[in-house]
Motif scaffolding. Sequence first.
Motif, PDB file in Angstrom:
ATOM      1  N   ASN A 264       0.770  -1.116   0.015  1.00  0.00           N
ATOM      2  CA  ASN A 264      -0.023   0.076  -0.143  1.00  0.00           C
ATOM      3  C   ASN A 264       0.876   1.244   0.158  1.00  0.00           C
ATOM      4  N   LEU A 265       1.800   1.383   0.815  1.00  0.00           N
ATOM      5  CA  LEU A 265       2.716   2.534   1.043  1.00  0.00           C
ATOM      6  C   LEU A 265       3.711   2.976  -0.273  1.00  0.00           C
ATOM      7  N   ALA A 266       4.044   1.709  -1.138  1.00  0.00           N
ATOM      8  CA  ALA A 266       4.666   1.970  -2.348  1.00  0.00           C
ATOM      9  C   ALA A 266       4.002   2.397  -3.423  1.00  0.00           C
ATOM     10  N   ASN A 267       2.611   2.635  -3.377  1.00  0.00           N
ATOM     11  CA  ASN A 267       1.960   3.178  -4.342  1.00  0.00           C
ATOM     12  C   ASN A 267       1.759   4.641  -4.634  1.00  0.00           C
ATOM     13  N   PRO A 268       2.705   5.287  -5.294  1.00  0.00           N
ATOM     14  CA  PRO A 268       2.541   6.735  -5.013  1.00  0.00           C
ATOM     15  C   PRO A 268       1.306   7.509  -5.435  1.00  0.00           C
TER      16      PRO A 268
END
Length: 193
Positions: A106-110
């Motif tokens: 989730n956090l890797a999706n800019p």
Amino acid sequence: MVVPGLDFLLVTRLAVLRGRSAALQATLGIATGVAAWGVAGFFGIRTLFIAAPWLYLALKIGGGLYLITIGVKLFISSWHSTAEPTEPAATTQARSSHFRAGLLTNLANPKAPVFISSLFAAAMPRHAPIHLGLACVAAMFAVAVAWFALVTLLLSLERVSALFLRCRRWVDRCAGLAFMALGMRFVTERAPN
């Protein structure tokens, strides 16, 4: 939340291959990532990205490289693996790795911080009280948990998982290619003005 994306792919694979427990752990990681982006969105991450565009660029490149790595691993493993256990022993390490996979995916999706901060900018009053913003973040967390828990429950049913397992190699190859393509897109696309 409902639009299939990277989080959906992760929960799908874990629900079918690792079982409900693993997918629910990833669900909590995803929801935690959503809440983190929600808090950041409410407190002005969009403004921060405008003031320091290199932060957005760093997030895009780092997230893109993470997704490429996951995609390569999925794609390569689809050619070598024959069967994976459906429910590993419930160890603390397994639970934390599934939670971490959900959180990092989730956090890797800019796109997430841009979407969430735009949502707050469009829907919240200019001087919204903190309790209203935190209530919105709590609602986002609850929606993520509810949606991905439902996906987990449906995809861990025997009939559904049996169908998935018959098509697993091709699903893994397609998922790996999708992760790599999105990662490459994040790394190579120009930052919005």
